[in-house]
Design a protein around this motif. Structure first.
Motif, PDB file in Angstrom:
ATOM      1  N   ARG A  90      -7.356 -34.310  77.559  1.00  0.00           N
ATOM      2  CA  ARG A  90      -5.924 -33.999  77.537  1.00  0.00           C
ATOM      3  C   ARG A  90      -5.096 -35.276  77.715  1.00  0.00           C
ATOM      4  NH1 ARG A  90      -7.958 -29.985  81.183  1.00  0.00           N
ATOM      5  NH2 ARG A  90      -7.898 -27.892  80.289  1.00  0.00           N
ATOM      6  N   ASN A  96     -11.662 -36.614  83.888  1.00  0.00           N
ATOM      7  CA  ASN A  96     -10.691 -36.208  84.908  1.00  0.00           C
ATOM      8  C   ASN A  96     -10.520 -34.688  84.954  1.00  0.00           C
ATOM      9  OD1 ASN A  96     -10.049 -38.848  85.617  1.00  0.00           O
ATOM     10  ND2 ASN A  96      -8.429 -39.003  84.096  1.00  0.00           N
ATOM     11  N   ASN A  97     -10.865 -34.023  83.835  1.00  0.00           N
ATOM     12  CA  ASN A  97     -10.496 -32.625  83.668  1.00  0.00           C
ATOM     13  C   ASN A  97     -11.669 -31.660  83.754  1.00  0.00           C
ATOM     14  OD1 ASN A  97      -7.822 -33.472  83.043  1.00  0.00           O
ATOM     15  ND2 ASN A  97      -8.480 -33.937  80.970  1.00  0.00           N
ATOM     16  N   THR A  98     -12.820 -32.136  84.201  1.00  0.00           N
ATOM     17  CA  THR A  98     -14.020 -31.311  84.125  1.00  0.00           C
ATOM     18  C   THR A  98     -14.038 -30.180  85.150  1.00  0.00           C
ATOM     19  OG1 THR A  98     -15.191 -32.884  85.555  1.00  0.00           O
ATOM     20  CG2 THR A  98     -15.416 -33.169  83.167  1.00  0.00           C
ATOM     21  N   ASP A  99     -13.100 -30.163  86.095  1.00  0.00           N
ATOM     22  CA  ASP A  99     -13.049 -29.073  87.061  1.00  0.00           C
ATOM     23  C   ASP A  99     -11.880 -28.132  86.773  1.00  0.00           C
ATOM     24  OD1 ASP A  99     -11.072 -30.856  87.676  1.00  0.00           O
ATOM     25  OD2 ASP A  99     -11.341 -30.734  89.845  1.00  0.00           O
ATOM     26  N   GLN A 100     -11.273 -28.263  85.597  1.00  0.00           N
ATOM     27  CA  GLN A 100     -10.112 -27.466  85.254  1.00  0.00           C
ATOM     28  C   GLN A 100     -10.488 -26.399  84.218  1.00  0.00           C
ATOM     29  OE1 GLN A 100      -6.868 -30.051  84.218  1.00  0.00           O
ATOM     30  NE2 GLN A 100      -7.330 -31.479  85.869  1.00  0.00           N
ATOM     31  N   ILE A 101      -9.472 -25.753  83.658  1.00  0.00           N
ATOM     32  CA  ILE A 101      -9.735 -24.751  82.632  1.00  0.00           C
ATOM     33  C   ILE A 101      -9.491 -25.349  81.255  1.00  0.00           C
ATOM     34  CG2 ILE A 101      -9.126 -22.854  84.160  1.00  0.00           C
ATOM     35  CD1 ILE A 101      -6.460 -22.643  82.617  1.00  0.00           C
ATOM     36  N   TYR A 102     -10.056 -24.720  80.242  1.00  0.00           N
ATOM     37  CA  TYR A 102      -9.808 -25.181  78.887  1.00  0.00           C
ATOM     38  C   TYR A 102      -9.382 -24.009  78.018  1.00  0.00           C
ATOM     39  CZ  TYR A 102     -14.411 -23.392  77.328  1.00  0.00           C
ATOM     40  OH  TYR A 102     -15.493 -22.611  77.033  1.00  0.00           O
ATOM     41  N   CYS A 198      -8.801 -18.657  77.650  1.00  0.00           N
ATOM     42  CA  CYS A 198      -9.013 -19.833  78.492  1.00  0.00           C
ATOM     43  C   CYS A 198     -10.191 -19.579  79.422  1.00  0.00           C
ATOM     44  CB  CYS A 198      -7.767 -20.152  79.319  1.00  0.00           C
ATOM     45  SG  CYS A 198      -6.351 -20.701  78.337  1.00  0.00           S
ATOM     46  N   SER A 200     -13.002 -21.561  82.492  1.00  0.00           N
ATOM     47  CA  SER A 200     -13.241 -22.651  83.431  1.00  0.00           C
ATOM     48  C   SER A 200     -14.336 -23.558  82.893  1.00  0.00           C
ATOM     49  CB  SER A 200     -13.663 -22.081  84.793  1.00  0.00           C
ATOM     50  OG  SER A 200     -14.183 -23.098  85.611  1.00  0.00           O
ATOM     51  N   SER A 202     -16.345 -25.102  84.695  1.00  0.00           N
ATOM     52  CA  SER A 202     -17.524 -24.891  85.550  1.00  0.00           C
ATOM     53  C   SER A 202     -18.217 -23.567  85.284  1.00  0.00           C
ATOM     54  CB  SER A 202     -17.127 -24.987  87.028  1.00  0.00           C
ATOM     55  OG  SER A 202     -16.170 -23.994  87.340  1.00  0.00           O
TER      56      SER A 202
END
Length: 210
Positions: A90, A96-102, A198, A200, A202
């Motif tokens: 993003r 940086n974003n691997t613990d967020q949602i996509y 969307c 996660s 994880s």
């Protein structure tokens, strides 16, 4: 600032009951060329292990600074393999974003952009090129419904590649997905609906919002 986790790969293991297991770590070289040789070696072994009826790599040769990463002999004759990493972002480091949602649509667009960029690099007369897209972080593994949307997008466009594969390089646990050519299982209406979902990073089986 978070950096790419060189030398370590992980993957979210999904059981037949959609239970998410812990990440599996393997060691990959921090040297790009050595890492690519490791990856194509694992891909070759994975095709054999899963008894692929479409593609088998009999042997390969590192082309060093050539236009193609590797020359290969396959069950269908000589071909070339190009490797490229899928690490959607993003902005800034994708890690940086691997613990967020996509969002499925955003991820599918980034995958298509990656294929389009590679596609534009070659002339239409070159037909025996295999594009091997791989990931080096468990968060970027591709599962359904993202897989369905990516297949839908890629198979509806013109590409010079003979095959496009997505590969999870996990040693003896490596797995691959044929992206192109293949029959996609969704239509335009389903694709539009799936692109809005969307998930996660994880836990790709858990819908966060629709």
């Amino acid at each position: 600032m978070p950096k790419k986790p060189k030398g370590t790969d992980g993957f979210v293991i999904l059981s037949s009951h959609n239970n998410v297991g812990g990440p599996v770590e393997i060691q990959l070289s921090s040297n790009k060329r050595e890492r690519e040789i490791e990856i194509i070696s694992m891909f070759q072994s994975s095709l054999e292990r899963w008894d692929s009826k479409i593609l088998r790599i009999l042997d390969f040769k590192d082309n060093d600074e050539s236009d193609y990463d590797f020359s290969v002999n396959t069950n269908d004759g000589p071909a070339f393999v190009e490797l490229t990493e899928f690490a959607p972002s993003r902005g800034g480091s994708p890690y940086n974003n691997t613990d967020q949602i996509y969002n499925v649509g955003d991820m599918a667009d980034q995958f298509k952009s990656l294929v389009d960029k590679k596609n534009s690099h070659y002339s239409r007369g070159e037909r025996n090129i295999i594009l091997l897209v791989y990931h080096t972080h468990f968060a970027f593994a591709i599962e359904r419904p993202l897989l369905d949307v990516i297949r839908f997008d890629i198979n509806r466009q013109n590409t010079i590649f003979k095959y496009v594969y997505f590969f999870s390089p996990l040693g003896s646990g490596s797995s691959f997905r044929l992206i192109y050519p293949c029959d996609f299982t969704i239509d335009v209406v389903n694709a539009i609906a799936l692109r809005k979902k969307c998930y996660s990073f994880s836990n790709p089986t858990e819908v966060i919002e629709e």
